[in-house]
Design a protein around this motif. Sequence first.
Motif, PDB file in Angstrom:
ATOM      1  N   HIS A  73       0.726  -1.156   0.012  1.00  0.00           N
ATOM      2  CA  HIS A  73       0.058  -0.117   0.045  1.00  0.00           C
ATOM      3  C   HIS A  73       0.925   1.283   0.025  1.00  0.00           C
ATOM      4  N   LYS A  74       2.334   1.193  -0.042  1.00  0.00           N
ATOM      5  CA  LYS A  74       3.013   2.331   0.318  1.00  0.00           C
ATOM      6  C   LYS A  74       2.778   3.308  -0.791  1.00  0.00           C
ATOM      7  N   ALA A  75       2.345   3.172  -1.962  1.00  0.00           N
ATOM      8  CA  ALA A  75       2.458   4.201  -2.905  1.00  0.00           C
ATOM      9  C   ALA A  75       0.894   4.548  -3.083  1.00  0.00           C
ATOM     10  N   ALA A  80       0.504   6.934  -0.362  1.00  0.00           N
ATOM     11  CA  ALA A  80       1.369   8.291  -0.830  1.00  0.00           C
ATOM     12  C   ALA A  80       0.553   9.294  -1.447  1.00  0.00           C
ATOM     13  N   ALA A  81      -0.502   8.489  -2.194  1.00  0.00           N
ATOM     14  CA  ALA A  81      -1.329   9.422  -3.364  1.00  0.00           C
ATOM     15  C   ALA A  81      -2.753   9.897  -2.722  1.00  0.00           C
ATOM     16  N   GLY A 109       8.239   8.922  -3.296  1.00  0.00           N
ATOM     17  CA  GLY A 109       6.943   8.512  -3.824  1.00  0.00           C
ATOM     18  C   GLY A 109       6.030   7.373  -3.143  1.00  0.00           C
ATOM     19  N   VAL A 110       6.667   6.980  -1.728  1.00  0.00           N
ATOM     20  CA  VAL A 110       5.942   6.005  -1.194  1.00  0.00           C
ATOM     21  C   VAL A 110       6.093   6.459   0.363  1.00  0.00           C
ATOM     22  N   ASN A 166       5.511   5.130   4.570  1.00  0.00           N
ATOM     23  CA  ASN A 166       5.332   4.026   5.523  1.00  0.00           C
ATOM     24  C   ASN A 166       4.671   4.289   6.645  1.00  0.00           C
ATOM     25  N   ASN A 201       8.159   8.934   5.341  1.00  0.00           N
ATOM     26  CA  ASN A 201       9.033   7.742   5.100  1.00  0.00           C
ATOM     27  C   ASN A 201      10.154   7.544   6.231  1.00  0.00           C
ATOM     28  N   GLY A 261      11.756  -0.689  -3.345  1.00  0.00           N
ATOM     29  CA  GLY A 261      11.525   0.177  -2.184  1.00  0.00           C
ATOM     30  C   GLY A 261      12.606   0.472  -1.160  1.00  0.00           C
ATOM     31  N   ARG A 284      15.882   1.981  -2.311  1.00  0.00           N
ATOM     32  CA  ARG A 284      15.547   3.497  -2.484  1.00  0.00           C
ATOM     33  C   ARG A 284      15.802   4.245  -1.069  1.00  0.00           C
TER      34      ARG A 284
END
Length: 278
Positions: free
Chosen positions: A76-78, A81-82, A95-96, A98, A111, A141, A144
């Motif tokens: 669900h991380k992205a 974020a949206a 873009g993600v 946590n 994050n 992920g 990054r």
Amino acid sequence: MLIPPQNTPTSTTRIAAVIGDPVGHSLSPRLHNAGFEALGLDWMYVACHVPHGRGAEAVEDMRRKGFDGLSVTMPHKAAVAAAVDDLSPTAAKLGVVNCVRREGDRLIGENTDGIGFLDGLRAQTDKDVDGLRVVIIGAGGAARSVALTLAENGSTVGVCNRTHASAQELVELIGGASSVVQQEAISDAELVINATPLGMNENDPLPFGIDLLRADQCVVDLIYDPRKTRLLLEAESRGLAVLNGLGMLLYQAGEQFRLWTGLEPPIHAMADAIGVTL
Ligand SMILES: NC(=O)c1ccc[n+]([C@@H]2O[C@H](COP(=O)([O-])OP(=O)(O)OC[C@H]3O[C@@H](n4cnc5c(N)ncnc54)[C@H](OP(=O)(O)O)[C@@H]3O)[C@@H](O)[C@H]2O)c1
């Protein structure tokens, strides 16, 4: 009149949760509830199974039900974020998210994975990351988040990944003294990080050629189950310093705790809850 036993949640208890699919294996409830208990806070933390594709709905649930904190794990991380109102600079870059925290009526995506890795490394070794030569295997992920934080703190980061295009994309994201490298670069690194899932299963191949390692290096495997992957066992038998992913897990949770409560996380109590010795 019935008197509720101590520690029974009431209407004033503040609630935080982790959402994921799957989520049953998560150590986060143990970590956070140990932290709340150590400080005597009227908070509780639960694990919620949220099926793939329904992360944004979980954010709306958090808003409606007045939850004070959300941890977000795969997948669900992205989507989260949206769905939040705003992002921290790190979460926006990656873009993600946590972690979600409240600021009045607004939900802010954060994050904490990268800072969790860094705090864990600092707590468990004497490494100064400024100027450190690092090779990270993987560009997903976890890689990054970790690579961005290391680069922001002065490390020279080499990214080695199965798919060249993802490694290139990561290098462009973090900028600074970073580059795409081949496995051979491992021999020149001071810190080598496995950020692939290779090692989670008993029969997995090693993530890179083990003979590239030297005894004066440190190897971190972001995997924490098993606690010692084949990579860590092989590296240890060659005299290297080794760490698993529990330090990162612990300290990323500590950062979330700090964001939600505004308090210094009781990191030793949280570490005890997952069997980590600091
Ligand atoms: N300790 C912690 O707190 C923590 C936090 C997050 C994650 N982790 C761990 O970190 C690991 C990576 O997680 P993630 O979320 O970053 O996963 P991810 O986004 O799916 O990325 C996986 C990475 O591993 C590479 N990879 C996957 N299978 C491979 C294989 N068979 N051979 C070579 N490379 C392979 C992928 O390469 P391609 O680009 O070529 O697909 C990609 O770069 C997992 O083991 C996870 O449990 C630990």
